[in-house]
Scaffold this active site. Sequence first.
Site, mmCIF file in Angstrom:
data_model
loop_
_atom_site.group_PDB
_atom_site.id
_atom_site.type_symbol
_atom_site.label_atom_id
_atom_site.label_comp_id
_atom_site.label_asym_id
_atom_site.label_seq_id
_atom_site.Cartn_x
_atom_site.Cartn_y
_atom_site.Cartn_z
ATOM 1 N N GLU A 219 0.313 -6.944 7.164
ATOM 2 C CA GLU A 219 -0.358 -6.350 6.105
ATOM 3 C C GLU A 219 -1.699 -7.368 5.451
ATOM 4 O O GLU A 219 -1.608 -8.413 5.503
ATOM 5 C CB GLU A 219 0.370 -6.179 4.934
ATOM 6 C CG GLU A 219 -0.171 -5.385 3.950
ATOM 7 C CD GLU A 219 0.772 -5.358 2.663
ATOM 8 O OE1 GLU A 219 0.228 -4.372 1.657
ATOM 9 O OE2 GLU A 219 1.569 -5.894 2.409
ATOM 10 N N HIS B 281 5.580 -7.758 4.972
ATOM 11 C CA HIS B 281 4.767 -7.212 3.629
ATOM 12 C C HIS B 281 4.028 -8.549 2.772
ATOM 13 O O HIS B 281 4.542 -9.422 3.252
ATOM 14 C CB HIS B 281 5.803 -6.834 2.565
ATOM 15 C CG HIS B 281 5.171 -6.444 1.289
ATOM 16 N ND1 HIS B 281 5.453 -7.140 0.043
ATOM 17 C CD2 HIS B 281 4.389 -5.502 0.889
ATOM 18 C CE1 HIS B 281 4.896 -6.457 -0.929
ATOM 19 N NE2 HIS B 281 4.287 -5.389 -0.278
ATOM 20 N N ASN B 282 2.825 -8.243 2.278
ATOM 21 C CA ASN B 282 1.805 -9.336 1.821
ATOM 22 C C ASN B 282 1.965 -10.417 2.939
ATOM 23 O O ASN B 282 2.208 -11.745 2.577
ATOM 24 C CB ASN B 282 2.499 -9.686 0.576
ATOM 25 C CG ASN B 282 2.317 -8.989 -0.564
ATOM 26 O OD1 ASN B 282 1.546 -7.933 -0.278
ATOM 27 N ND2 ASN B 282 3.132 -8.890 -1.626
ATOM 28 N N GLU C 77 -4.590 -2.745 3.278
ATOM 29 C CA GLU C 77 -4.659 -2.237 1.833
ATOM 30 C C GLU C 77 -6.170 -2.486 1.324
ATOM 31 O O GLU C 77 -6.366 -3.514 0.977
ATOM 32 C CB GLU C 77 -3.562 -2.731 1.000
ATOM 33 C CG GLU C 77 -3.648 -1.999 -0.287
ATOM 34 C CD GLU C 77 -2.093 -2.585 -1.071
ATOM 35 O OE1 GLU C 77 -2.130 -2.783 -2.205
ATOM 36 O OE2 GLU C 77 -1.011 -2.328 -0.254
ATOM 37 N N HIS D 236 -3.802 -11.270 -3.054
ATOM 38 C CA HIS D 236 -2.887 -10.497 -4.029
ATOM 39 C C HIS D 236 -3.613 -10.116 -5.000
ATOM 40 O O HIS D 236 -3.770 -10.841 -6.045
ATOM 41 C CB HIS D 236 -1.351 -11.033 -4.083
ATOM 42 C CG HIS D 236 -0.514 -9.924 -4.452
ATOM 43 N ND1 HIS D 236 0.001 -9.718 -5.625
ATOM 44 C CD2 HIS D 236 0.387 -8.983 -3.663
ATOM 45 C CE1 HIS D 236 0.581 -8.755 -5.821
ATOM 46 N NE2 HIS D 236 1.136 -8.415 -4.531
ATOM 47 N N ASP E 72 -4.652 -7.369 2.443
ATOM 48 C CA ASP E 72 -5.043 -6.775 1.274
ATOM 49 C C ASP E 72 -6.216 -7.265 1.056
ATOM 50 O O ASP E 72 -6.653 -8.449 1.033
ATOM 51 C CB ASP E 72 -4.035 -7.558 0.129
ATOM 52 C CG ASP E 72 -3.590 -6.758 -0.889
ATOM 53 O OD1 ASP E 72 -3.865 -5.507 -0.978
ATOM 54 O OD2 ASP E 72 -2.561 -6.981 -1.386
#
Length: 751
Positions: A334, A304-305, A383, A349, A336
């Site tokens: 991931e 994640h992230n 994302e 983020h 973003d």
Amino acid sequence: MDTEGPRVQDDPDIKVMMAGSTLRKVKSRSWKKQRHFRLLEDGLTIWYKSRWAGMGHTTFSITELEAVREGHQSEVLLSIAEEYAADLCFTLVFHGRQGNLDLVADSPGEARAWIQGVRKLIHKAETMDEKERLDQWVWDWFHKADKNKDGKMNFKEVRKLLKMMNVEMNEEHALHLFTMADKSESGALEIEQFVHFYKMLTQRDEVWKVFQDYSGDGEKLMLDELEIFLRLEQQEGDKSCRHAQELIDRYEPSESAKKQGAMSFDGFQMYLCSQEGSIFNPELRDLHQDMSQPLSHYFISSSHNTYLLEDQLRGQSSLEAYIKALKRGCRCVEVDCWDGSDGDPIVYHGHTLTSKILFRDVISTLKEYAFKVSQFPVILSLENHCSVEQQTVMAKHLTQILGDTLLTTLLDGQVPQQLPSPQELKGKILLKAKKIGGPGGSLDDTLTDEVSDDEETANSDAETLSSDEPPVNHNAKKSKSKLSRELSDLVVYCKSVHFHGFEHSHLHAKCYEMSSFSESKAKKLAKEAGTHFVQHNTRQLSRIYPSGLRTDSSNYNPQDMWNVGCQIVALNFQKAGLEMDLNDGLFRQNGCCGFVLKPLFMRDANTLFSPEKPEERQGKPLRLSIQVISAQQLPKVNQKEGSIVDPLVRVEIYGVPQDQAREETSHINNNGFNPVWNETLNFVIRSPELALVRFEVEDHDKASRNDFIGQFTLPFTCIQAGYRHINLLSRDGTAIPPASVFINISISELT
């Protein structure tokens, strides 16, 4: 043992390193400072200091290094590429989460000597056997304690050294052993005598006792005696006959014992301390599972992230974070994405102070590192917060940089009834994102939701959890206007859709559609509708992500999600702790390839299994009995002079709710060197296929929380019964040799 230390000193590159070099240590474009580096006499420690900073210096061991990268192969060195040529630059990469060291030499020759020299030393450290490793460890301690560098140690120095080595011992006993080792009666021990002293000091009585139980003459184990030990104690059954001979060939140091077909005590101890004597079944460490089943039938190591090295508010976004995750076997990363000011999408983020990196650099890094440790597919979880224009730029970067590696078409041209297998997708990167229409790109009636794949913000933890919401009728034009057709067309088997309840997905969902769930939503669904969740996950992929409130990048317990068959349980890899220990433990099997086949009762679409009712799986519960015998050479937790650990061993079971348990031994005062417990801990395991067993050693503290010393986590199904050693890992998941725990394990059916 080689009393001169490793004989690498004759190598020309090592000579350069030992003579020392002034290298520039680089932290950023503006932070470049000269430091004097050299390899110490032990051939294992690199020492460096600033020319001006008085006495201050830093050291690290070659064993902490994973690799050396040449040239501009880090973000920092790339940023100064115009200033320093590639043949002057190199990067030292550390194991675990420790940051890299970027260096610039004064000449290409000097850079070359350091690059090749460090590589040779890493190779040597990695290929040492148990005996050499222990000898090296003793050798290092001797040199650390030999303050006046005369190659000798008097009793006072030895006593001080024992304190450093975490040994609190009876002075009379130590003096007695010292005198026995001091053959020349000079009042000081040279290195060989010190090794002899150390061997007497570390005589493992508890291993000697086991040896005596099976040895007819008390001196050696004959082939048939070793065979009986392997069959009765190590529960090896039919293979014990063949294995006994293999162990003598492999571990017996004495040629005369080998000729007799026998094993001496030294050989026996070396076997018990080896990989084969470890708690983890070596056959299950290698790639051994069926990799030809649908993707939905596997647990997949997921991050994640992934772009973050630290927390989610101010942490640094870094390509290095992707490299570290992929090297740990991660198979779902991931990204973003946000609009970049110059038309080039950026990754960070959103709406926080985390630094930014370019999307195309992330994709280039992925291309280079995706398949270094595993050939099986990588899922790129997008994302997407970008405008249509920059989404089209993303699509261009993906196709141009990844080329054939990116899967852009159905494998056989047919709309699938089930997902393809890891085997069929070897060497491929799959894009997980929103999509217009089905997998072939054709418009169908399952038009997507909003473009933004920002499920992590949209699905707040307060979202409604009704399992039978009606399907939402989305406006086609609205979706299309926000989603770039070029990007949409790159999504094949991982189409992001909102979850509208298990009934809806059972009736309408396609195998290539997948949903993301916040940890709280997934937990609630698992409790309220466990069997439905398990059934859902036989056909479709589910991705779970941490709550948005975890701004410190902490993690939830992934076991709750694996218990209902969720495949993509995304964790913050940058955060060490219990949750990452469990993730590392689960994926330590099957060649660390990032895919683990789910148990049979989680792959059957008609399964009735639920973690709340584990009795639905076939098979009897098992009794796990662990005798914690002793520990060896535990590291010091508190570096204060004279402080010695008071260790205890805790065993924790993670699995279905009824299996969750923890038991611990008593603590032993002032002995981190060779504490002996001989205490037995018992557990009942109802769903062994899902259970993980975690061993943790702690330093007991009456006044405050116990300090962590080391841990090791593994799947219950990978445990070898019998007398076994557990090699402990640091909080970061890296090895801390020679620290270990010695146990005797038995597993039997509960009658």
